[in-house]
Scaffold this motif. Structure first.
Motif, short mmCIF file in Angstrom:
data_model
loop_
_atom_site.label_atom_id
_atom_site.label_comp_id
_atom_site.label_asym_id
_atom_site.label_seq_id
_atom_site.Cartn_x
_atom_site.Cartn_y
_atom_site.Cartn_z
N THR A 55 -8.08 -1.65 4.88
CA THR A 55 -7.63 -2.40 3.71
C THR A 55 -6.16 -2.06 3.46
OG1 THR A 55 -9.84 -2.32 2.73
CG2 THR A 55 -8.02 -2.85 1.26
N ARG A 56 -5.34 -3.09 3.25
CA ARG A 56 -3.89 -2.88 3.08
C ARG A 56 -3.54 -2.61 1.63
NH1 ARG A 56 -6.11 -4.67 7.83
NH2 ARG A 56 -4.51 -5.23 9.38
N PHE A 57 -2.74 -1.58 1.40
CA PHE A 57 -2.21 -1.33 0.06
C PHE A 57 -1.31 -2.49 -0.35
CE2 PHE A 57 -3.55 3.02 0.73
CZ PHE A 57 -3.92 3.42 -0.55
N GLY A 58 -1.38 -2.81 -1.63
CA GLY A 58 -0.59 -3.90 -2.15
C GLY A 58 -1.16 -5.27 -1.85
N GLY A 59 -2.45 -5.29 -1.43
CA GLY A 59 -3.11 -6.56 -1.18
C GLY A 59 -2.88 -7.10 0.20
#
Length: 312
Positions: free
Chosen positions: A308-312
């Motif tokens: 899952t990527r930080f910041g969406g």
């Protein structure tokens, strides 16, 4: 003091007295209650870890001819079989723990500290109606899972392992996040962890002995290029994070009396695999599998299992 808890509907027992204060007062209610059950009662089941010595002496004195029997094991076995309502609680807790993790990752990025991430996670779980329990969190290449003032930077990987409680029932899962994009090695490592998880999950069926979960996981671990860095454990889940069925092999902090027993409908199993890579960092997935009352197996909170990527 339990009168307040009674108002909050915290008790599962059908009959509750809140007029007692201390052990002797409690026994003044307990002894007549037991006597009224019938004169043919010769044994009283107790959990010794939770019965004060003074109470045990008083029970023997006021109920002569009865025997106090350690029933911790049968009570644990009873608790290992959940009702449909209990399964629903664990499912909602599991879903909401993962939703909380994803919300925190989407709202943060480089410059956030581990302390800030944990505080935000607690707030997200509470917002969803959970009681926040804990969060073990790593960042970067460190294997240290304690919250700290470590500041996230580009390329850092983060494991978030958290428990949230709903009505007494635990959701306990672990997911991975990254600041930026994963490289090929990181993709390979999470795929290795997922393969171990998939093997273990595939062994969970009603009627299959609990040890088969370890048999399946260990066979997959043996094929892993990073087998020497792998940790794996499977355990029961419900009112606490590690409860019956107890499946871990010898050497774990508790025995594994359920390894030879068949898994049953109503049981909830947590499986967790981690690669503690000395150069890349801590990569872990923890999943919750429930054997539904109809015998089907369902995974709770079963999303967000990749990077899952930080910041969406």
């Amino acid at each position: 003091m339990e009168s307040f808890e009674l108002e909050l509907d915290k008790f599962w027992m059908h009959e509750v007295s809140t007029k007692a204060w201390g052990i002797q007062d409690s026994l003044n209610f307990a002894v007549p209650y037991i006597r009224d059950m019938g004169a043919d009662i010769t044994k009283i089941g107790i959990e010794p870890d939770f019965l004060p010595y003074e109470a045990a002496l008083a029970l023997k004195k006021h109920l002569p001819g009865t025997e106090l029997v350690n029933c911790q094991r049968p009570l644990e076995l009873l608790r290992s079989i959940k009702t449909s309502r209990e399964l629903e609680m664990i499912k909602k807790a599991s879903d909401d723990v993962v939703h909380s993790m994803l919300a925190v990752v989407a709202a943060h990025g480089p410059g956030a500290t581990k302390h800030q991430l944990v505080s935000a996670l607690a707030a997200e779980e509470i917002k969803r109606g959970l009681s926040y329990e804990y969060c073990l969190i790593t960042a970067g290449t460190s294997l240290n899972r304690a919250p700290s003032d470590y500041v996230l930077k580009q390329g850092d990987i983060v494991s978030i392992d958290s428990g949230g409680q709903l009505g007494g029932y635990i959701g306990d899962l672990c997911r991975m996040a990254i600041v930026g994009e994963p490289d090929a090695e990181q993709e390979d490592l999470i795929a290795e962890v997922d393969a171990i998880q998939t093997a273990a999950r595939g062994a969970i069926q009603a009627g299959v002995s609990g040890k088969e979960i370890y048999t399946a996981a260990n066979a997959q671990i043996a094929r892993s290029p990073n087998a020497k860095y792998v940790d794996f454990v499977a355990h029961g889940l419900g009112l606490v994070t590690h409860e019956t069925p107890r499946l871990a092999p010898s050497g774990y902090p508790y025995d594994n009396p359920d390894a030879e027993r068949p898994l049953e409908p109503g049981m909830v199993i947590s499986v967790e695999a981690a690669i503690k890579h000395p150069r890349v960092g801590f990569i872990k997935l923890e999943d919750t599998l429930a054997i539904e009352l109809d015998g089907s197996v369902k995974a709770y909170g079963d999303f967000g299992r990749g990077w899952t990527r930080f910041g969406g």
